[in-house]
Motif scaffolding. Structure first.
Motif, PDB file in Angstrom:
ATOM      1  N   ARG A 144      61.353  15.784   5.645  1.00  0.00           N
ATOM      2  CA  ARG A 144      61.533  15.777   7.101  1.00  0.00           C
ATOM      3  C   ARG A 144      62.674  14.842   7.460  1.00  0.00           C
ATOM      4  N   ILE A 145      63.602  15.322   8.324  1.00  0.00           N
ATOM      5  CA  ILE A 145      64.748  14.533   8.772  1.00  0.00           C
ATOM      6  C   ILE A 145      64.620  14.325  10.284  1.00  0.00           C
ATOM      7  N   ARG A 146      64.654  13.048  10.707  1.00  0.00           N
ATOM      8  CA  ARG A 146      64.526  12.708  12.135  1.00  0.00           C
ATOM      9  C   ARG A 146      65.358  11.475  12.438  1.00  0.00           C
ATOM     10  N   ASN A 147      65.475  11.134  13.718  1.00  0.00           N
ATOM     11  CA  ASN A 147      66.135   9.909  14.133  1.00  0.00           C
ATOM     12  C   ASN A 147      65.118   8.771  14.143  1.00  0.00           C
ATOM     13  N   ALA A 148      65.495   7.627  13.564  1.00  0.00           N
ATOM     14  CA  ALA A 148      64.606   6.470  13.579  1.00  0.00           C
ATOM     15  C   ALA A 148      64.540   5.893  14.998  1.00  0.00           C
ATOM     16  N   ASP A 149      63.339   5.433  15.388  1.00  0.00           N
ATOM     17  CA  ASP A 149      63.207   4.855  16.738  1.00  0.00           C
ATOM     18  C   ASP A 149      63.695   3.406  16.730  1.00  0.00           C
ATOM     19  N   ASN A 150      63.843   2.855  17.922  1.00  0.00           N
ATOM     20  CA  ASN A 150      64.403   1.508  18.062  1.00  0.00           C
ATOM     21  C   ASN A 150      63.541   0.448  17.400  1.00  0.00           C
ATOM     22  N   LYS A 151      62.220   0.635  17.431  1.00  0.00           N
ATOM     23  CA  LYS A 151      61.327  -0.343  16.806  1.00  0.00           C
ATOM     24  C   LYS A 151      61.539  -0.397  15.300  1.00  0.00           C
ATOM     25  N   GLU A 152      61.647   0.795  14.675  1.00  0.00           N
ATOM     26  CA  GLU A 152      61.869   0.838  13.236  1.00  0.00           C
ATOM     27  C   GLU A 152      63.206   0.204  12.869  1.00  0.00           C
ATOM     28  N   ILE A 153      64.244   0.502  13.665  1.00  0.00           N
ATOM     29  CA  ILE A 153      65.568  -0.060  13.386  1.00  0.00           C
ATOM     30  C   ILE A 153      65.546  -1.570  13.541  1.00  0.00           C
ATOM     31  N   GLY A 154      64.888  -2.071  14.606  1.00  0.00           N
ATOM     32  CA  GLY A 154      64.840  -3.513  14.824  1.00  0.00           C
ATOM     33  C   GLY A 154      64.118  -4.253  13.712  1.00  0.00           C
ATOM     34  N   GLU A 155      63.052  -3.637  13.156  1.00  0.00           N
ATOM     35  CA  GLU A 155      62.290  -4.301  12.106  1.00  0.00           C
ATOM     36  C   GLU A 155      62.972  -4.199  10.740  1.00  0.00           C
ATOM     37  N   LEU A 156      63.559  -3.037  10.442  1.00  0.00           N
ATOM     38  CA  LEU A 156      64.056  -2.784   9.085  1.00  0.00           C
ATOM     39  C   LEU A 156      65.549  -3.013   8.950  1.00  0.00           C
ATOM     40  N   LEU A 157      66.334  -2.586   9.957  1.00  0.00           N
ATOM     41  CA  LEU A 157      67.798  -2.701   9.887  1.00  0.00           C
ATOM     42  C   LEU A 157      68.323  -3.296  11.182  1.00  0.00           C
ATOM     43  N   PRO A 158      68.036  -4.562  11.466  1.00  0.00           N
ATOM     44  CA  PRO A 158      68.455  -5.145  12.755  1.00  0.00           C
ATOM     45  C   PRO A 158      69.966  -5.180  12.934  1.00  0.00           C
ATOM     46  N   GLU A 159      70.723  -5.225  11.823  1.00  0.00           N
ATOM     47  CA  GLU A 159      72.180  -5.278  11.967  1.00  0.00           C
ATOM     48  C   GLU A 159      72.757  -3.966  12.485  1.00  0.00           C
ATOM     49  N   TYR A 160      71.941  -2.861  12.435  1.00  0.00           N
ATOM     50  CA  TYR A 160      72.408  -1.555  12.913  1.00  0.00           C
ATOM     51  C   TYR A 160      71.637  -1.126  14.168  1.00  0.00           C
ATOM     52  N   ARG A 161      71.188  -2.126  14.977  1.00  0.00           N
ATOM     53  CA  ARG A 161      70.360  -1.781  16.151  1.00  0.00           C
ATOM     54  C   ARG A 161      71.125  -0.984  17.193  1.00  0.00           C
ATOM     55  N   HIS A 162      72.473  -1.084  17.169  1.00  0.00           N
ATOM     56  CA  HIS A 162      73.274  -0.337  18.143  1.00  0.00           C
ATOM     57  C   HIS A 162      73.882   0.933  17.547  1.00  0.00           C
ATOM     58  N   ALA A 163      73.464   1.297  16.351  1.00  0.00           N
ATOM     59  CA  ALA A 163      74.016   2.487  15.694  1.00  0.00           C
ATOM     60  C   ALA A 163      72.920   3.525  15.504  1.00  0.00           C
ATOM     61  N   GLU A 164      73.356   4.738  15.172  1.00  0.00           N
ATOM     62  CA  GLU A 164      72.410   5.816  14.888  1.00  0.00           C
ATOM     63  C   GLU A 164      71.897   5.665  13.450  1.00  0.00           C
ATOM     64  N   VAL A 165      70.567   5.744  13.281  1.00  0.00           N
ATOM     65  CA  VAL A 165      69.939   5.606  11.961  1.00  0.00           C
ATOM     66  C   VAL A 165      69.029   6.806  11.734  1.00  0.00           C
ATOM     67  N   LEU A 166      69.236   7.486  10.595  1.00  0.00           N
ATOM     68  CA  LEU A 166      68.384   8.613  10.223  1.00  0.00           C
ATOM     69  C   LEU A 166      67.175   8.114   9.435  1.00  0.00           C
TER      70      LEU A 166
END
Length: 908
Positions: free
Chosen positions: A648-670
Motif C-alpha cells: 500500500r502506497i499513501r502519504n504520511a500524515d503530519n504526526k508520523e512525519i513529526g515523530e519519525l522524520l522531523p527534518e522533513y516536516r515541510h516536505a512530502e513524505v510517502l
C-alpha cells in the motif's frame, strides 16, 4: 595399488574406450575378410575350375570327332591332307585327357567315366582308326568295305557319346552341389555377421557404460558435496572426497583448497574481530596487555606468554615486561631488555617475527599441578605503529606453531598496534593532566602565601622582585604545559581518526575478497550453465537437475557477494545515490509483475494499491527504492504460508512525519507499507533483524533460508535516502513494514551522497554503446575466429567450450606476450577477448600494443576482469578496449556484446 597410483584423465578413459571398440571392430573385420576370401576362392573354383573341366571335355570330344571325320575323308578321297587333323587330334587328346584327369582327381565317380572314355578312344584308334588308314594306303578297297560291313568303330563312338554325356551330367551335378554348399556357407556367414554385430555392439555399450559411469559417478560426488555445503548454510569445513585420479579429482582438490583457505580466513577474521572488540574501552596499558594475553594465547595454543612494551626515550628506551600468561612463582624470565638486546630486543630492532623450535634451555617453564615442562616452540612477534615497534609479544607452546597461527598474529598485529599506541597516548595525556593539576595547585598555594606575606614584605622590594620573577617563570611553565595539553588533545583527535580508519579494514577485506571469488565463480557458472542446457543430450534429466542446482547455487553465491559489497560500502559510509524522478504510479504494477508468480505458487492473495492523493512523481534513487521494496516483499512471502500479502502506497500524515522524520516536516513524505499474515516477530527481536546476518530464527537448523543481509541493507538504504523503516508485528499474526521516504526534490534539491568508493557492479546496458544487436546467431557468430587471452586455465576451459558451442573458432594465448607473438604470424581474427589481470604482460599493455598493430588495430576488443570498478572500466577503454564486461561472465550478455561488435565490424 599400482593401478590406483596411476592417473587416468577423462580423455585417456575415453581414448581407451574408443581403442577397445576399434579393436573389436578390427577383429570383426579380420573375420569378415577371411570369410570373403573363402567366398572369393569358391567363386574362382566355379568360374575357373569347372569351366576348365567343361572345356577339356569338349576339346577331347572335338578331338575324337576331328579324328573320325578326318579318317573318313581320307578313306573316301585317299588324300593325305585329310589326315592332318587326325594326326593333330591324336596328339592333343592325350594331353587334354591327362589335364582333365588331374582336375577331377578328387571326384572318383567322375573319374570312372573319364577312364571309360580313355579306353574307348584308344580302342577306336587301335581297332578302327589306324587299321582303316592302313587299308586305304594299301589300296585294299575290299578290306575297307568288309570292315564297314561290321563297323566295330561305330560302337566305340556311340559308347564315347554316352560316356561324354554321363561325364557332363556328373560334372554339372558336382557344380550344383558345390554351389549349394557355398550358399549354405554364405547363409552361415550372414548369420555369423549379425551375431558378430550384436557381440561388438554389446561390448561397445559395456565399455561406454563403464567409462561414462566412472566419469558421471565422480561428477555426482562433487555435485552432491557442493549441494551439502550449500544445504547446511555454508559449512566451510565440509570437504569433497573423490577417489578417481582425473580432472574431476583436480577440481575437487582445488575446491577443497579454496574452502580450506576461506575457512582459515574466516577463522582469522573472526579472531581479529574478537581481539579488536576486546581492546575497546581499555585505557590502561597493563590491563590491555593482560586482556590481550588472556584472549590470544589460547587462540595460538600457547601455554606461556609475556608482553613487553616500549618505555623511555632516546638511549634509555627499554622493552619492559608488564604482563604474563600462565607464569608461576618467581618467574625466571628477564623483566626488561634494551633495544637490540636478546631476541626480544632484536625483534623490536629488526621489526620482524622470530620462531624458535626445540629451544635447548628456556628459562621459563610451563607449570601445571602435575608437571613442569620446557616448551617445544617459542614465538616472538613485534607490534608496530607507523613503522615503530611499540611492543613485543612472546609465546611458548608445547607444540610447534603453525602457519595459521602466524597469519593470525600478523593480522592481529596490523590492528593491535593502533590500540597500543592509543592507550599509550591516553596514558601520557592523563599523566600530563595530573602534572598540570599538581602545578596548578602548587601555583595556587604559592599565590596565597604571597598574598599573606605581601603586607609583611613590602619593605623588602628586592626579595619581592625575585619572588615576582619566580612567579613569572611559574606562569610561563604553566602556559607551556597548557600548550602541551592542547597538542596532546590534537594527537588524541588524530588517534581517533586513525581508529576510525582501522574500523574500515573489515569492509575493505570483504570487498577485496568478493572480487577474488569472482574468478573461480566465473568458470563454475559458465560450465554449470552449459551442462544444464544439455544441447547434445549427453546428460540424463537427473544430471541436468544437478547442473541447474550448481548454477543456481553459483548465482545465489554471486547475489550474496553483491549483498556483502553493498553492506561493506554502507558500513564504510561511502555509497553513491542517484536522485532522479520516479513514477510512483508504476510501482504497484512492477511489484505485481515481480511477485505475482510467487504469490500464485504459494496460493496467497497479493494486492498492490496506491491512494488517489499520492503525487505521481517522487524524487529519489529509483534503483535503491526497488531494492528495498523487493527485499520487504521477499521476506513477506518467505515467512507467510497462509493469509495474504499487501503493498500500500499513501502519504504520511503530519504526526508520523513529526515523530519519525522531523527534518522533513515541510516536505512530502510517502508511507509505503508491506503487510503480511506470516509468523510475526517477537518484540525482543524486532530491532535485531535489522542487523547484518541476523534473522528471527537464528538457530543453525532454522526453517527459513537466507543470509540475513536484506533488512540490514534496506534499512541503511532508507537512511541514506533520508527515510526510515518502521516495524509493527505480533507473533503468529503477521507484520507491517512501513518505509517512510521523503521527496528529496522538495526537501533539498539535487541532494546526492558523495563517495570515493567506486560502484562494483558495472551495468553494461547503461554504459556500453549497443547499436541494434543481431538476433540471429548464425548471421554473425558462426564461423568467426576469436582470440581468447586468459591465464586462468579454468576460465580458458569454460569460455572455450561455451564459445565452441556457438560454432566459433577459438584460439588461446596465456598472457599478453604470447598474444603479441601469435599476432606476428597470424592476424585473421574477427574479435579479441582480453583478460586484464595476467602475468608477464597485463591486458592494458597488450591492448595498447594491439592498437598500434598495422593489421589488428581496428579489431574489436572486449575486456574481461573480476575487478569491476568504474576506474578499471575507464582504464580499459583508454587502453584500447572496445567494450567491457565483468566477471562472473553472463554468457548471454557476452554473446550480445560480441554480436554488436561483429556486426559493427562488418558495417565498417
Amino acid at each position: 595399488m599400482m593401478l590406483q597410483a596411476i592417473r587416468f584423465p577423462i580423455r585417456l578413459k575415453i581414448v581407451i574406450g574408443y581403442f577397445l571398440i576399434v579393436l573389436c571392430l578390427g577383429v570383426s573385420i579380420v573375420i569378415v575378410t577371411d570369410r570373403i576370401s573363402s567366398l572369393q576362392r569358391d567363386i574362382e573354383t566355379i568360374t575357373s575350375h569347372d569351366i576348365e573341366v567343361h572345356n577339356l571335355i569338349n576339346q577331347i570330344e572335338n578331338d575324337i570327332i576331328s579324328m573320325e571325320t578326318s579318317q573318313r575323308g581320307f578313306i573316301i578321297t585317299g588324300n593325305e591332307a585329310y589326315l592332318e587333323p587326325y594326326n593333330d587330334s591324336r596328339t592333343t587328346w592325350e594331353a587334354n585327357y591327362n589335364s582333365l584327369t588331374q582336375l577331377i582327381a578328387e571326384n572318383p565317380s567322375v573319374q570312372k567315366d573319364l577312364e571309360g572314355i580313355g579306353i574307348s578312344i584308344q580302342h577306336w584308334i587301335d581297332t578302327s582308326g589306324e587299321p582303316l588308314i592302313a587299308l586305304k594306303r594299301a589300296g585294299d578297297e575290299d578290306g575297307i568295305l568288309a570292315f564297314f560291313r561290321n563297323d566295330i568303330g561305330k560302337q566305340d563312338i556311340d559308347q564315347l557319346r554316352i560316356h561324354f554325356d554321363s561325364l557332363r551330367d556328373a560334372e554339372i551335378e558336382t557344380t550344383k552341389t558345390y554351389i549349394m554348399e557355398m550358399d549354405n556357407r554364405n547363409e552361415l556367414l550372414a548369420i555369423g555377421l549379425y551375431a558378430m554385430l550384436v557381440v561388438v555392439a554389446a561390448i561397445a555399450f559395456l565399455i561406454v557404460y563403464m567409462i561414462s559411469g566412472s566419469i558421471v559417478k565422480t561428477i555426482k560426488q562433487v555435485s552432491q558435496t557442493i549441494m551439502e555445503i550449500a544445504s547446511v548454510g555454508g559449512d566451510l569445513t565440509t570437504r569433497i572426497k573423490v577417489k578417481t585420479r582425473d580432472e574431476i579429482s583436480e577440481l575437487a582438490d582445488a575446491t577443497n583448497s579454496l574452502l580450506t583457505s576461506l575457512d582459515m580466513q574466516n577463522w582469522i577474521q573472526k579472531m581479529v574481530a574478537e581481539v579488536a572488540t576486546m581492546t575497546q574501552g581499555i585505557n590502561d596499558m597493563q590491563s590491555l596487555a593482560g586482556s590481550f594475553m588472556t584472549k590470544v594465547a589460547p587462540m595460538v595454543n600457547a601455554a606461556y606468554g609475556a608482553f613487553y612494551v616500549r618505555q623511555g626515550t632516546g638511549d634509555r628506551q627499554r622493552l619492559v615486561k608488564i604482563s604474563s600468561y600462565a607464569a608461576y612463582g618467581e618467574d625466571r624470565s628477564i623483566g626488561s631488555f634494551r633495544i637490540g638486546e636478546g631476541l626480544v630486543g632484536q625483534c623490536a630492532q629488526e621489526n620482524r617475527t622470530f620462531l624458535l623450535n626445540h629451544p635447548a634451555d628456556y628459562g621459563a617453564k610451563i607449570v601445571s599441578g602435575l608437571t613442569r615442562t620446557a616448551p617445544q616452540s617459542v614465538l616472538l612477534v613485534p607490534v608496530e605503529y607507523e613503522g615503530k615497534v611499540e611492543a613485543v609479544i612472546e609465546f611458548a607452546s608445547l607444540e610447534p606453531f603453525t602457519s595459521l597461527h602466524l597469519k593470525l598474529l600478523e593480522q592481529i598485529e596490523n590492528h593491535f598496534g593502533v590500540s597500543v599506541n592509543n592507550v599509550a597516548g591516553r596514558m601520557e595525556v592523563e599523566k600530563l593532566l595530573l602534572e598540570s593539576q599538581s602545578l596548578t595547585e602548587e601555583l595556587q598555594t604559592q599565590t596565597e602565601e604571597l598574598q599573606a606575606q605581601s603586607e609583611e614584605l613590602q619593605m623588602q622590594q628586592e626579595e619581592m622582585r625575585m619572588t615576582t620573577e619566580h612567579l613569572e617563570e611559574q606562569n610561563l611553565f604553566a602556559e607551556q604545559k597548557t600548550k602541551e595539553l592542547e597538542l596532546a588533545k590534537k594527537e588524541l583527535e588524530a588517534y581517533a581518526d586513525k581508529l576510525r580508519i582501522s574500523s574500515q579494514y573489515k569492509s575493505n577485506f570483504l570487498a577485496n575478497m568478493s572480487h577474488e571469488l569472482r574468478t573461480p565463480l566465473n568458470s563454475i557458472l559458465i560450465l554449470s550453465q552449459m551442462l544444464s542446457e544439455n544441447d547434445n543430450k549427453t546428460l540424463t534429466a537427473e544430471e541436468e537437475g544437478y547442473a541447474r542446482v550448481i548454477h543456481t547455487s553459483g548465482n545465489d553465491l554471486l547475489a550474496l557477494i553483491d549483498d556483502i559489497l553493498d553492506l561493506s560500502k554502507i558500513e564504510a559510509g561511502k555509497i553513491t545515490l542517484t536522485i532522479d524522478k520516479v513514477n510512483v504510479t508504476e510501482i504497484p504494477e512492477l511489484m505485481r509483475l515481480s511477485f505475482g508468480p510467487v504469490a500464485e505458487k504459494k496460493g496467497l492473495p497479493f494486492s498492490a494499491s496506491i491512494e488517489a492523493d499520492v503525487s505521481p512523481v517522487l524524487h529519489t534513487d529509483g534503483q535503491r527504492l526497488q531494492q528495498i521494496l523487493k527485499n520487504l516483499l521477499s521476506n513477506a512471502f518467505k515467512f507467510t504460508d497462509r493469509g495474504s500479502v499487501a503493498l500500500r502506497i499513501r502519504n504520511a500524515d503530519n504526526k508520523e512525519i513529526g515523530e519519525l522524520l522531523p527534518e522533513y516536516r515541510h516536505a512530502e513524505v510517502l508511507a509505503i507499507s508491506v503487510t503480511d499474515t506470516g509468523i510475526g516477530i517477537p518484540s525482543d527481536k524486532q530491532q535485531l533483524i535489522f542487523e547484518a546476518f541476523q534473522q528471527v530464527d537464528g538457530k543453525t537448523n532454522r526453517q527459513y533460508g537466507g543470509t540475513g543481509l536484506g533488512l540490514s541493507i534496506s534499512s541503511e538504504f532508507a537512511r541514506l535516502l533520508g527515510g526510515r523503516i518502521v516495524l509493527h508485528s505480533v507473533p503468529d499474526q503477521g507484520s507491517v513494514f512501513t518505509l517512510y521516504l521523503p521527496n528529496l526534490q522538495q526537501a533539498e534539491t539535487g541532494k546526492e551522497v558523495l563517495t570515493a568508493y567506486e560502484e562494483v557492479a558495472v551495468s553494461l546496458t547503461e554504459e556500453s554503446t549497443l547499436p541494434v544487436a543481431v538476433t540471429e546467431e548464425g548471421d554473425c557468430l558462426a564461423g568467426k575466429r576469436v582470440l581468447l587471452v586468459e591465464d586462468d586455465a579454468r576460465n580458458v576451459y569454460a569460455l572455450g567450450k561455451a564459445l565452441e558451442r556457438k560454432r566459433l573458432s577459438v584460439t588461446v594465448a596465456g598472457n599478453g606476450k604470447q598474444c603479441l607473438e601469435l599476432l606476428e604470424n597470424e592476424t585473421g581474427f574477427d574479435l579479441i577477448l582480453m583478460d586484464i589481470m595476467m602475468p608477464v604482460m597485463d591486458g592494458f599493455e597488450t591492448m595498447k600494443a594491439i592498437r598500434e598493430h598495422p593489421v589488428m588495430k581496428d579489431t574489436p576488443i572486449i575486456a574481461l576482469t573480476a575487478k569491476a570498478m568504474r576506474s578499471d572500466r575507464d582504464k580499459c577503454l583508454a587502453a584500447g578496449a572496445s567494450d567491457y564486461i565483468s566477471k562472473p561472465i553472463q554468457m548471454d550478455q557476452l554473446y550480445s556484446l560480441m554480436r554488436v561488435w561483429l556486426t559493427r565490424q562488418v558495417g565498417l
